[in-house]
Design a protein around this motif. Structure first.
Motif, PDB file in Angstrom:
ATOM      1  N   ARG A 142     -22.236 -29.194  -1.247  1.00 31.23           N
ATOM      2  CA  ARG A 142     -21.203 -28.189  -1.434  1.00 31.23           C
ATOM      3  C   ARG A 142     -21.140 -27.719  -2.885  1.00 31.23           C
ATOM      4  O   ARG A 142     -21.691 -28.353  -3.783  1.00 31.23           O
ATOM      5  CB  ARG A 142     -19.849 -28.731  -0.978  1.00 31.23           C
ATOM      6  N   MET A 143     -20.430 -26.612  -3.070  1.00 29.51           N
ATOM      7  CA  MET A 143     -20.364 -25.985  -4.379  1.00 29.51           C
ATOM      8  C   MET A 143     -19.154 -26.441  -5.191  1.00 29.51           C
ATOM      9  O   MET A 143     -18.962 -25.995  -6.311  1.00 29.51           O
ATOM     10  CB  MET A 143     -20.330 -24.461  -4.232  1.00 29.51           C
ATOM     11  N   GLN A 144     -18.365 -27.304  -4.627  1.00 26.28           N
ATOM     12  CA  GLN A 144     -17.201 -27.816  -5.347  1.00 26.28           C
ATOM     13  C   GLN A 144     -17.099 -29.305  -5.091  1.00 26.28           C
ATOM     14  O   GLN A 144     -17.081 -29.753  -3.943  1.00 26.28           O
ATOM     15  CB  GLN A 144     -15.927 -27.105  -4.890  1.00 26.28           C
ATOM     16  N   ALA A 145     -17.016 -30.083  -6.154  1.00 21.92           N
ATOM     17  CA  ALA A 145     -16.950 -31.535  -6.006  1.00 21.92           C
ATOM     18  C   ALA A 145     -15.524 -31.970  -5.731  1.00 21.92           C
ATOM     19  O   ALA A 145     -14.590 -31.455  -6.337  1.00 21.92           O
ATOM     20  CB  ALA A 145     -17.457 -32.210  -7.277  1.00 21.92           C
ATOM     21  N   PRO A 146     -15.339 -32.917  -4.821  1.00 24.74           N
ATOM     22  CA  PRO A 146     -13.991 -33.436  -4.578  1.00 24.74           C
ATOM     23  C   PRO A 146     -13.498 -34.229  -5.777  1.00 24.74           C
ATOM     24  O   PRO A 146     -14.268 -34.914  -6.447  1.00 24.74           O
ATOM     25  CB  PRO A 146     -14.177 -34.327  -3.352  1.00 24.74           C
ATOM     26  N   VAL A 147     -12.224 -34.119  -6.043  1.00 25.03           N
ATOM     27  CA  VAL A 147     -11.636 -34.834  -7.172  1.00 25.03           C
ATOM     28  C   VAL A 147     -11.236 -36.243  -6.772  1.00 25.03           C
ATOM     29  O   VAL A 147     -11.338 -37.192  -7.551  1.00 25.03           O
ATOM     30  CB  VAL A 147     -10.412 -34.058  -7.717  1.00 25.03           C
ATOM     31  N   HIS A 148     -10.780 -36.402  -5.544  1.00 27.71           N
ATOM     32  CA  HIS A 148     -10.297 -37.693  -5.072  1.00 27.71           C
ATOM     33  C   HIS A 148     -11.069 -38.099  -3.814  1.00 27.71           C
ATOM     34  O   HIS A 148     -11.784 -37.306  -3.216  1.00 27.71           O
ATOM     35  CB  HIS A 148      -8.804 -37.628  -4.760  1.00 27.71           C
ATOM     36  N   GLY A 149     -10.877 -39.345  -3.424  1.00 27.02           N
ATOM     37  CA  GLY A 149     -11.435 -39.800  -2.156  1.00 27.02           C
ATOM     38  C   GLY A 149     -12.467 -40.892  -2.337  1.00 27.02           C
ATOM     39  O   GLY A 149     -13.006 -41.121  -3.429  1.00 27.02           O
ATOM     40  N   ASN A 150     -12.787 -41.547  -1.225  1.00 26.62           N
ATOM     41  CA  ASN A 150     -13.740 -42.647  -1.218  1.00 26.62           C
ATOM     42  C   ASN A 150     -15.157 -42.102  -1.042  1.00 26.62           C
ATOM     43  O   ASN A 150     -15.815 -42.327  -0.031  1.00 26.62           O
ATOM     44  CB  ASN A 150     -13.390 -43.616  -0.087  1.00 26.62           C
ATOM     45  N   VAL A 151     -15.615 -41.337  -2.054  1.00 25.46           N
ATOM     46  CA  VAL A 151     -16.912 -40.688  -1.972  1.00 25.46           C
ATOM     47  C   VAL A 151     -17.661 -40.862  -3.286  1.00 25.46           C
ATOM     48  O   VAL A 151     -17.067 -41.097  -4.335  1.00 25.46           O
ATOM     49  CB  VAL A 151     -16.781 -39.173  -1.656  1.00 25.46           C
ATOM     50  N   THR A 152     -18.982 -40.758  -3.191  1.00 24.76           N
ATOM     51  CA  THR A 152     -19.817 -40.640  -4.383  1.00 24.76           C
ATOM     52  C   THR A 152     -20.211 -39.182  -4.521  1.00 24.76           C
ATOM     53  O   THR A 152     -20.291 -38.455  -3.523  1.00 24.76           O
ATOM     54  CB  THR A 152     -21.086 -41.499  -4.269  1.00 24.76           C
ATOM     55  N   ARG A 153     -20.439 -38.724  -5.713  1.00 19.61           N
ATOM     56  CA  ARG A 153     -20.836 -37.335  -5.922  1.00 19.61           C
ATOM     57  C   ARG A 153     -21.926 -37.265  -6.984  1.00 19.61           C
ATOM     58  O   ARG A 153     -21.929 -38.040  -7.941  1.00 19.61           O
ATOM     59  CB  ARG A 153     -19.636 -36.476  -6.321  1.00 19.61           C
ATOM     60  N   GLN A 154     -22.854 -36.348  -6.781  1.00 20.36           N
ATOM     61  CA  GLN A 154     -23.972 -36.168  -7.703  1.00 20.36           C
ATOM     62  C   GLN A 154     -24.268 -34.680  -7.842  1.00 20.36           C
ATOM     63  O   GLN A 154     -24.461 -33.989  -6.841  1.00 20.36           O
ATOM     64  CB  GLN A 154     -25.219 -36.899  -7.184  1.00 20.36           C
ATOM     65  N   ARG A 155     -24.304 -34.192  -9.063  1.00 22.03           N
ATOM     66  CA  ARG A 155     -24.640 -32.783  -9.283  1.00 22.03           C
ATOM     67  C   ARG A 155     -26.150 -32.614  -9.180  1.00 22.03           C
ATOM     68  O   ARG A 155     -26.913 -33.268  -9.887  1.00 22.03           O
ATOM     69  CB  ARG A 155     -24.146 -32.320 -10.652  1.00 22.03           C
ATOM     70  N   LEU A 156     -26.575 -31.720  -8.297  1.00 19.89           N
ATOM     71  CA  LEU A 156     -28.006 -31.525  -8.053  1.00 19.89           C
ATOM     72  C   LEU A 156     -28.571 -30.297  -8.748  1.00 19.89           C
ATOM     73  O   LEU A 156     -29.743 -30.273  -9.103  1.00 19.89           O
ATOM     74  CB  LEU A 156     -28.267 -31.412  -6.543  1.00 19.89           C
ATOM     75  N   ALA A 157     -27.765 -29.249  -8.914  1.00 13.87           N
ATOM     76  CA  ALA A 157     -28.289 -28.009  -9.487  1.00 13.87           C
ATOM     77  C   ALA A 157     -27.134 -27.139  -9.942  1.00 13.87           C
ATOM     78  O   ALA A 157     -25.975 -27.378  -9.598  1.00 13.87           O
ATOM     79  CB  ALA A 157     -29.144 -27.257  -8.459  1.00 13.87           C
TER      80      ALA A 157
END
Length: 286
Positions: A142-157
């Protein structure tokens, strides 16, 4: 009884010699002999009667064979279970934008499924309503990263945006003429691209308002007006890019539910997406 020593014991019992066991186990002769001696010392009983013709089980050794075989069966079952758990199989639910699904992911999907024939994908493109925290999807691009939650996030591009349209309209725009613009309907007015279009229109209505980028790209292709599109979509559909710069970029994020990040099927899809975005990074950046 240590399984590593037990398997050496079983191999000697079955082969009737240290050399035969060593060949079966691909171990050195001295190693096999040392393991048998260690096991006998630990148990306090002789397991074999040594003869010039080979090794024969003692009464104590013969009594231990069923127990060693039970360990062997358990070890094989353990290994089979671990192998099954490491297989890439089952369904993975991916949430992403329709344009990313249609233009990037689907064309490359045979590569992923060819490597993992027991894997299946469920792709949801209604990304605004999908919540990973409620387990409505396993991962998202997705184009917007979640701020909260039980998730990992990685910027790809970082995705670039441009003003695209048919060659004649782009030429007119590049000469400074006022040309029709394609925008977003009111329900999407908060989007970054929608705000840019609204400011660019300066009070004029858009020639067409839609709810999807694919509809805007099609409208631009048939000459209805210019549309602000991500570069991978505008260039990928044969449209012409205007000289006017939008100055807009958005980060693309891979988001995974933390509880599923190590599941083999989810890891396989996440790896596929990382590789795919890396391959197209130049196009995505504009």
């Amino acid at each position: 009884m240590n399984w590593d020593d037990a398997r050496v014991f079983l191999s000697v019992a079955r082969a009737g010699s240290l050399r035969g066991a060593a060949e079966t186990l691909d171990l050195g002769l001295a190693t096999v002999a040392r393991r048998i001696e260690r096991l006998e010392a630990a148990l306090g009983v002789p397991l074999f009667l040594r003869h010039q013709s080979g090794y024969r089980l003692s009464d104590e050794g013969a009594a231990l064979v069923p127990r060693a075989e039970a360990l062997e069966t358990a070890a094989h079952a353990f290994g089979a279970g671990a192998s099954a758990r490491s297989q890439v199989a089952g369904q993975v639910r991916l949430a992403t934008a329709e344009t990313l699904a249609s233009n990037l992911i689907l064309p490359a999907l045979p590569r992923l499924l060819g490597r993992h024939p027991q894997l299946s994908l469920a792709i949801s493109t209604d990304i605004a309503s999908v919540d990973l925290n409620r387990h409505e999807a396993d991962l998202a691009l997705r184009m917007q990263a979640p701020v909260h939650g039980n998730v990992t996030r990685q910027r790809l591009a970082r995705v670039g945006y441009g003003l695209y349209g048919s060659p004649d309209l782009v030429a007119a725009s590049d000469r400074g003429a006022e040309v029709p613009l394609i925008g977003w309907d009111a329900s999407h007015a908060n989007l970054l691209v929608a705000r840019w279009i609204t400011a660019r229109l300066a009070g004029r209505p858009p020639v067409l308002a839609t709810t999807t980028l694919s509809a805007q790209a099609q409208a631009a292709r048939i000459g209805l007006g210019l549309a602000v599109l991500p570069d991978f979509l505008g260039r990928g559909t044969g449209l012409t890019r205007a000289r006017e710069q939008t100055g807009m970029t958005q980060d693309m994020w891979l988001v995974i539910h933390r509880d599923l990040a190590t599941v083999p099927r989810v890891r396989a899809v996440a790896g596929f997406l990382r590789d795919l975005i890396a391959e197209h990074r130049a196009l995505l950046n504009g």
